[in-house]
Design a protein around this motif. Sequence first.
Motif, PDB file in Angstrom:
ATOM      1  N   HIS A 139       0.797  -1.220   0.000  1.00  0.00           N
ATOM      2  CA  HIS A 139       0.000   0.000   0.000  1.00  0.00           C
ATOM      3  C   HIS A 139       0.835   1.278   0.000  1.00  0.00           C
ATOM      4  N   THR A 140       2.116   1.167  -0.239  1.00  0.00           N
ATOM      5  CA  THR A 140       2.956   2.364  -0.365  1.00  0.00           C
ATOM      6  C   THR A 140       3.728   2.277  -1.676  1.00  0.00           C
ATOM      7  N   PRO A 141       4.025   3.387  -2.258  1.00  0.00           N
ATOM      8  CA  PRO A 141       4.800   3.356  -3.510  1.00  0.00           C
ATOM      9  C   PRO A 141       6.198   2.780  -3.291  1.00  0.00           C
ATOM     10  N   PRO A 142       6.797   2.192  -4.340  1.00  0.00           N
ATOM     11  CA  PRO A 142       8.171   1.673  -4.208  1.00  0.00           C
ATOM     12  C   PRO A 142       9.117   2.776  -3.753  1.00  0.00           C
ATOM     13  N   GLY A 143      10.045   2.422  -2.882  1.00  0.00           N
ATOM     14  CA  GLY A 143      11.005   3.386  -2.375  1.00  0.00           C
ATOM     15  C   GLY A 143      10.543   4.158  -1.161  1.00  0.00           C
TER      16      GLY A 143
END
Length: 488
Positions: free
Chosen positions: A386-390
């Motif tokens: 649920h979080t963007p990559p990085g």
Amino acid sequence: MSRFSLRTRLLLLTTGLLLTGLTLISALVSEHLQRYQLGRVDGRLRSLTSLMSRVPGGEPPTSQHPSAQTALINPGLDLLGAPYLLYLDADGRVTGTLQSSRLTKEPPPSTGELRGVPADGRPRGVRSANGSGRWRAVARPGVGWRGTVIAAAPLAEADATISRLRTSSLVTGSALLALLTAVGWFALGRGLRPLRRIEHTAAAIAGGDLSRRVPGIAPPGTEIGHLAASLNTMLGQLERAFADRAASEARMRTFLSDVGHELRTPLFGIKGTTELYRMGGLASREDVDEAMRRIGHEATRLSALTEDLLLLARLDEAPRAQLDPAPMDLRTLATDARHGLRALDPSRPIELTGPGGGPPGPAPVHADEDRLRQVVTNLVGNAAAHTPPGTPVRIGVGTVDGRAVLEVADEGPGIASDQAARVFDRFYRADRSRNHSGGASAGLGLAIARSLARAHDGDVELTTALGEGARFRLTLPLLDQEEISPPG
């Protein structure tokens, strides 16, 4: 009696008791008055006979003094309370009588009946000559002469007094009974008014209005006040029970719908592939291999979903039976979670700290390591999904307020408050449009994590806000110090 209302039954009971009491009081008063009247008459008769038995000669005063006038005799006899005197000689013959001239309405007792009165000074009841009235008579032997003197007095006046008393008691008692009955009717109506309001409240609740409550109809210290408070407590429990049942039924319907949806997707994929194969749509070896890969993928997904559902069912029925606890430290799980997340997304900054920051600390617990590893894996997988990559992620471990803590915090977009309240619901997904695979993507990962934490007497909590990231915190009871093995 059962067909009458409570008000009527109480009124009949109190009226009956009141009538019985008035009757007993009237009877006791009449009895005491009658005894008093008889004692008074008997006392006068005994005094008169004791006096007249000592008069020498054994004859009435009129025989010795013929000149005595009736005008003098009548007041004397009335004063002494014995309007009739009879003298008998030793053989029982009448030697003289003395009678008040006022004895015109009722004749005295017959001589034969008076002879039967024992000459011992004890009063005895006799009847008048015509049997119409009661008399009292006392006889004594003469002193200094042979014979007997008998004094008799009618009881008409005493009987009339008793009769007037009884009549007066009947009239006043009836009036008092009627008045108290009327007052009791209105008093009972007012006293039972709270019960009628309780009845109306119960009828409204029976009609479906579960929010109704018994109003404050009496002070809290009274019986009605206690009853109203108890009923309101019971009604609140009933309302909550009905609400919980309705919510449970709604959750069950949603659960069954979600289960059907989640099971249908892989089953349709498997069925579609097999139908395509049966119809000859997979001509080459490469097509068959790809179809078998898809079937294997959907079967794995179906198997994982089934295992998750079975685990949740077992945790609902007997949570502790699913655990094999042993002493351990949450730092092991935190370190493994850090390595696992780094391998999953090498571009993501990952920091291992204590709860809220600072260096990590010990977090000894008595728990099932495999089950807790499943909890931490779900929390880390949720942060990755649920979080963007990085996006940076922080894994904290240590103790807070006497509890062992392991938390996974990210700096992602966060979750809205209405969605945050439901993230632990089964089959809930904040983004239902995204592609998903694996058991956690079906919306069961966080539900399983919380159920496993609570089976360990702990919990999983979420702190989040839009634009501020999310922090999932696992809290567990600390291991007792005496159970911690000393370092080797």
